[in-house]
Design a protein around this motif. Structure first.
Motif, PDB file in Angstrom:
ATOM      1  N   LYS A   1       0.328   5.470   0.645  1.00  0.00           N
ATOM      2  CA  LYS A   1      -0.640   6.427   1.182  1.00  0.00           C
ATOM      3  C   LYS A   1      -0.171   7.862   0.955  1.00  0.00           C
ATOM      4  CE  LYS A   1      -2.765   3.533   4.577  1.00  0.00           C
ATOM      5  NZ  LYS A   1      -3.318   3.462   5.918  1.00  0.00           N
TER       6      LYS A   1
ATOM      7  N   GLN B   1       0.826  -1.205   0.000  1.00  0.00           N
ATOM      8  CA  GLN B   1       0.000   0.000   0.000  1.00  0.00           C
ATOM      9  C   GLN B   1       0.860   1.255   0.000  1.00  0.00           C
ATOM     10  OE1 GLN B   1      -2.603  -0.025   3.347  1.00  0.00           O
ATOM     11  NE2 GLN B   1      -0.990  -0.322   4.840  1.00  0.00           N
TER      12      GLN B   1
ATOM     13  N   GLY C   1      -7.601  10.346  -0.321  1.00  0.00           N
ATOM     14  CA  GLY C   1      -6.960  10.710   0.925  1.00  0.00           C
ATOM     15  C   GLY C   1      -7.425  12.097   1.339  1.00  0.00           C
TER      16      GLY C   1
ATOM     17  N   HIS D   1      -4.875   7.175  -1.625  1.00  0.00           N
ATOM     18  CA  HIS D   1      -4.281   5.979  -1.039  1.00  0.00           C
ATOM     19  C   HIS D   1      -4.428   4.854  -2.068  1.00  0.00           C
ATOM     20  CE1 HIS D   1      -4.222   8.202   2.653  1.00  0.00           C
ATOM     21  NE2 HIS D   1      -5.515   8.070   2.894  1.00  0.00           N
TER      22      HIS D   1
END
Length: 117
Positions: A10, A8, A81, A104
Motif C-alpha cells: 500500500k 498486498q 491510493g 495500492h
C-alpha cells in the motif's frame, strides 16, 4: 472456494496507470513465468511487483502449504491510493498544481488444478 495466498503493498509512490501497464504483462500466468517477465522488465513498477510476488509465493508456501510449481496468478489489482497535492510557484503570482499519485497493489495466487479426463 479455493485456497488463495494474498500479498498486498500500500501507499507506493507510483501512479496506478503506470503500474497497471506492467501488471497487464503477466495476468493469468504461472508464478514462474511472471517472475521471469518482471525480472527482465526495465520499469519501476516491475521491481515493486516482483518483490510483492515473491512475498505472495512465500505466503503460499509457508502459511498455506501450497506447491510452488503449481502456483498461478488469479488476480493482480492495482488501485489508486491517496494523492499528495503540492504547488509550485509560477509567473505573475500563479500556482501550478503537482499531483504525487500513490497506488495500492494486491496479488492473489492459487494452486493450479490439473483435471484428468
Amino acid at each position: 472456494m479455493k485456497t488463495q495466498a494474498i500479498a498486498q503493498l500500500k501507499l507506493q509512490r507510483i501512479s496506478a496507470q503506470k503500474a497497471r501497464l506492467v501488471a497487464d504483462l503477466i495476468r493469468y500466468k504461472t508464478s514462474s513465468e511472471a517472475l521471469s517477465i518482471w525480472k527482465n522488465s526495465n520499469k519501476k513498477a516491475a521491481r515493486l511487483l516482483l518483490k510483492l510476488l515473491q512475498s505472495a509465493i512465500a505466503n503460499a508456501v509457508n502459511n498455506k502449504g501450497m506447491n510452488v510449481d503449481k502456483l498461478f496468478l488469479v488476480e493482480v489489482l492495482i488501485n489508486e491510493g491517496p494523492t499528495l497535492k503540492r504547488f509550485q510557484p509560477r509567473a505573475q503570482g500563479r500556482a501550478y498544481s503537482i499531483f504525487k499519485r500513490t497506488s495500492h497493489m494486491i496479488i492473489k495466487l492459487e494452486e493450479q488444478v490439473v483435471e484428468a479426463k
